[in-house]
Design a protein around this motif. Structure first.
Motif, PDB file in Angstrom:
ATOM      1  N   GLU A  33       0.614  -0.904  -0.094  1.00  0.00           N
ATOM      2  CA  GLU A  33       0.250  -0.353  -0.256  1.00  0.00           C
ATOM      3  C   GLU A  33       1.192   1.418   0.531  1.00  0.00           C
ATOM      4  O   GLU A  33       1.625   1.386   0.683  1.00  0.00           O
ATOM      5  CB  GLU A  33      -0.673   0.192   1.119  1.00  0.00           C
ATOM      6  CG  GLU A  33      -1.815   0.925   0.989  1.00  0.00           C
ATOM      7  CD  GLU A  33      -3.355   0.678   2.436  1.00  0.00           C
ATOM      8  OE1 GLU A  33      -2.073   0.741   3.103  1.00  0.00           O
ATOM      9  OE2 GLU A  33      -3.805   0.775   1.920  1.00  0.00           O
ATOM     10  N   ALA A  34       0.619   2.278  -0.908  1.00  0.00           N
ATOM     11  CA  ALA A  34       1.666   3.343  -1.236  1.00  0.00           C
ATOM     12  C   ALA A  34       0.758   4.503   0.172  1.00  0.00           C
ATOM     13  O   ALA A  34      -0.650   4.564  -0.108  1.00  0.00           O
ATOM     14  CB  ALA A  34       1.158   3.748  -2.426  1.00  0.00           C
ATOM     15  N   VAL A  35       1.001   5.052   1.170  1.00  0.00           N
ATOM     16  CA  VAL A  35       0.503   6.041   1.602  1.00  0.00           C
ATOM     17  C   VAL A  35       1.229   7.818   1.533  1.00  0.00           C
ATOM     18  O   VAL A  35       2.320   7.413   1.386  1.00  0.00           O
ATOM     19  CB  VAL A  35       0.337   5.395   3.560  1.00  0.00           C
ATOM     20  CG1 VAL A  35       0.166   7.045   3.905  1.00  0.00           C
ATOM     21  CG2 VAL A  35       0.061   3.888   3.398  1.00  0.00           C
ATOM     22  N   ASP A  36       0.324   8.330   0.886  1.00  0.00           N
ATOM     23  CA  ASP A  36       1.124  10.168   0.904  1.00  0.00           C
ATOM     24  C   ASP A  36       1.158  10.637   2.384  1.00  0.00           C
ATOM     25  O   ASP A  36       0.200  10.608   2.177  1.00  0.00           O
ATOM     26  CB  ASP A  36       0.372  10.493  -0.674  1.00  0.00           C
ATOM     27  CG  ASP A  36       0.279   9.938  -2.104  1.00  0.00           C
ATOM     28  OD1 ASP A  36       1.267   9.047  -2.196  1.00  0.00           O
ATOM     29  OD2 ASP A  36      -0.700   9.494  -3.011  1.00  0.00           O
ATOM     30  N   ILE A  37       1.766  10.944   2.030  1.00  0.00           N
ATOM     31  CA  ILE A  37       1.982  12.313   3.154  1.00  0.00           C
ATOM     32  C   ILE A  37       2.988  13.436   3.329  1.00  0.00           C
ATOM     33  O   ILE A  37       3.554  13.612   2.373  1.00  0.00           O
ATOM     34  CB  ILE A  37       3.479  11.359   4.474  1.00  0.00           C
ATOM     35  CG1 ILE A  37       2.485  10.329   4.666  1.00  0.00           C
ATOM     36  CG2 ILE A  37       3.617  12.303   5.900  1.00  0.00           C
ATOM     37  CD1 ILE A  37       3.693   9.178   5.824  1.00  0.00           C
ATOM     38  N   LYS A  38       1.996  14.321   4.258  1.00  0.00           N
ATOM     39  CA  LYS A  38       2.170  15.820   3.857  1.00  0.00           C
ATOM     40  C   LYS A  38       3.645  15.891   4.912  1.00  0.00           C
ATOM     41  O   LYS A  38       2.625  15.462   5.980  1.00  0.00           O
ATOM     42  CB  LYS A  38       0.872  16.775   3.812  1.00  0.00           C
ATOM     43  CG  LYS A  38       1.853  18.360   3.456  1.00  0.00           C
ATOM     44  CD  LYS A  38       0.384  19.127   2.700  1.00  0.00           C
ATOM     45  CE  LYS A  38      -1.012  18.855   4.875  1.00  0.00           C
ATOM     46  NZ  LYS A  38      -1.167  20.165   3.873  1.00  0.00           N
ATOM     47  N   ALA A  39       4.677  16.366   4.508  1.00  0.00           N
ATOM     48  CA  ALA A  39       5.313  16.470   6.077  1.00  0.00           C
ATOM     49  C   ALA A  39       5.354  17.992   6.224  1.00  0.00           C
ATOM     50  O   ALA A  39       5.567  18.391   4.940  1.00  0.00           O
ATOM     51  CB  ALA A  39       6.826  16.359   5.795  1.00  0.00           C
ATOM     52  N   ARG A  40       5.729  18.631   7.240  1.00  0.00           N
ATOM     53  CA  ARG A  40       5.656  19.512   7.831  1.00  0.00           C
ATOM     54  C   ARG A  40       7.048  19.815   8.843  1.00  0.00           C
ATOM     55  O   ARG A  40       6.554  19.435  10.062  1.00  0.00           O
ATOM     56  CB  ARG A  40       3.983  20.204   8.671  1.00  0.00           C
ATOM     57  CG  ARG A  40       4.614  22.149   8.679  1.00  0.00           C
ATOM     58  CD  ARG A  40       3.236  22.533   8.709  1.00  0.00           C
ATOM     59  NE  ARG A  40       3.561  22.329  10.514  1.00  0.00           N
ATOM     60  CZ  ARG A  40       1.698  22.663  10.817  1.00  0.00           C
ATOM     61  NH1 ARG A  40       1.073  23.534   9.954  1.00  0.00           N
ATOM     62  NH2 ARG A  40       1.804  22.788  11.816  1.00  0.00           N
ATOM     63  N   GLY A  41       7.941  20.782   8.309  1.00  0.00           N
ATOM     64  CA  GLY A  41       9.075  21.468   9.332  1.00  0.00           C
ATOM     65  C   GLY A  41       8.775  22.290  10.425  1.00  0.00           C
ATOM     66  O   GLY A  41       8.277  23.396   9.651  1.00  0.00           O
ATOM     67  N   ILE A  42       9.111  22.088  11.082  1.00  0.00           N
ATOM     68  CA  ILE A  42       8.242  23.156  12.223  1.00  0.00           C
ATOM     69  C   ILE A  42      10.153  23.453  12.673  1.00  0.00           C
ATOM     70  O   ILE A  42      10.458  22.882  13.575  1.00  0.00           O
ATOM     71  CB  ILE A  42       7.828  23.211  13.587  1.00  0.00           C
ATOM     72  CG1 ILE A  42       6.105  22.484  12.883  1.00  0.00           C
ATOM     73  CG2 ILE A  42       7.429  24.244  14.131  1.00  0.00           C
ATOM     74  CD1 ILE A  42       5.277  21.985  13.906  1.00  0.00           C
ATOM     75  N   PHE A  43      10.264  25.279  12.798  1.00  0.00           N
ATOM     76  CA  PHE A  43      11.647  25.375  13.488  1.00  0.00           C
ATOM     77  C   PHE A  43      11.084  26.412  14.920  1.00  0.00           C
ATOM     78  O   PHE A  43      10.491  27.384  15.420  1.00  0.00           O
ATOM     79  CB  PHE A  43      11.994  27.043  12.972  1.00  0.00           C
ATOM     80  CG  PHE A  43      12.902  27.487  12.955  1.00  0.00           C
ATOM     81  CD1 PHE A  43      14.154  26.640  13.232  1.00  0.00           C
ATOM     82  CD2 PHE A  43      13.101  28.884  13.824  1.00  0.00           C
ATOM     83  CE1 PHE A  43      15.397  27.873  13.684  1.00  0.00           C
ATOM     84  CE2 PHE A  43      14.301  29.439  14.084  1.00  0.00           C
ATOM     85  CZ  PHE A  43      15.288  28.553  14.274  1.00  0.00           C
ATOM     86  N   CYS A  44      12.109  25.411  15.779  1.00  0.00           N
ATOM     87  CA  CYS A  44      11.579  25.345  17.427  1.00  0.00           C
ATOM     88  C   CYS A  44      10.166  25.851  17.614  1.00  0.00           C
ATOM     89  O   CYS A  44       9.955  27.128  18.725  1.00  0.00           O
ATOM     90  CB  CYS A  44      12.377  27.135  17.371  1.00  0.00           C
ATOM     91  SG  CYS A  44      13.904  25.650  17.206  1.00  0.00           S
ATOM     92  N   TYR A  45       9.361  25.290  17.354  1.00  0.00           N
ATOM     93  CA  TYR A  45       7.844  25.254  17.860  1.00  0.00           C
ATOM     94  C   TYR A  45       6.888  26.311  17.367  1.00  0.00           C
ATOM     95  O   TYR A  45       6.309  26.781  17.732  1.00  0.00           O
ATOM     96  CB  TYR A  45       8.416  24.584  19.252  1.00  0.00           C
ATOM     97  CG  TYR A  45       8.538  23.316  19.334  1.00  0.00           C
ATOM     98  CD1 TYR A  45       7.515  21.889  19.153  1.00  0.00           C
ATOM     99  CD2 TYR A  45       9.103  23.030  20.321  1.00  0.00           C
ATOM    100  CE1 TYR A  45       8.290  21.067  19.322  1.00  0.00           C
ATOM    101  CE2 TYR A  45      10.445  22.131  20.818  1.00  0.00           C
ATOM    102  CZ  TYR A  45       9.772  21.166  20.061  1.00  0.00           C
ATOM    103  OH  TYR A  45       9.661  20.049  20.385  1.00  0.00           O
ATOM    104  N   LEU A  46       8.089  27.422  16.733  1.00  0.00           N
ATOM    105  CA  LEU A  46       7.216  28.335  16.448  1.00  0.00           C
ATOM    106  C   LEU A  46       6.628  28.861  14.681  1.00  0.00           C
ATOM    107  O   LEU A  46       5.683  28.870  14.715  1.00  0.00           O
ATOM    108  CB  LEU A  46       8.346  29.605  16.371  1.00  0.00           C
ATOM    109  CG  LEU A  46       9.153  29.876  17.635  1.00  0.00           C
ATOM    110  CD1 LEU A  46      10.136  30.572  17.466  1.00  0.00           C
ATOM    111  CD2 LEU A  46       8.293  30.312  18.837  1.00  0.00           C
TER     112      LEU A  46
END
Length: 73
Positions: free
Chosen positions: A31-44
């Motif tokens: 199964e292929a799962v498409d994921i949107k990843a979001r990098g967060i800079f120091c929780y801000l």
């Protein structure tokens, strides 16, 4: 040269679909799962969004890696 420190990466599942092939461990469907990843800079604030596709076995839930992805790691 700039150094960026990412404190957290949040992943949100966009969708799932059946992929060709079978699991080498148990022979289950892939199964292929498409994921949107979001990098967060120091929780801000979010730095960037990337969309990734990850592959999993439906029977044993093992994460599968394509041969073409191994060369880029």
């Amino acid at each position: 040269m700039q150094i960026m420190y990412v404190c957290e990466e949040e992943e949100i599942e966009i969708g799932r679909k059946r992929a060709p092939g079978k699991c080498p461990s148990c022979g289950g469907k892939v199964e292929a799962v498409d994921i949107k990843a979001r990098g967060i800079f120091c929780y801000l604030f979010p730095l960037c969004f990337t969309i990734k596709t990850k592959y999993f076995c439906t029977l044993c839930s093992k994460r599968l890696v394509l041969n073409s992805q191994i060369h880029h790691l």
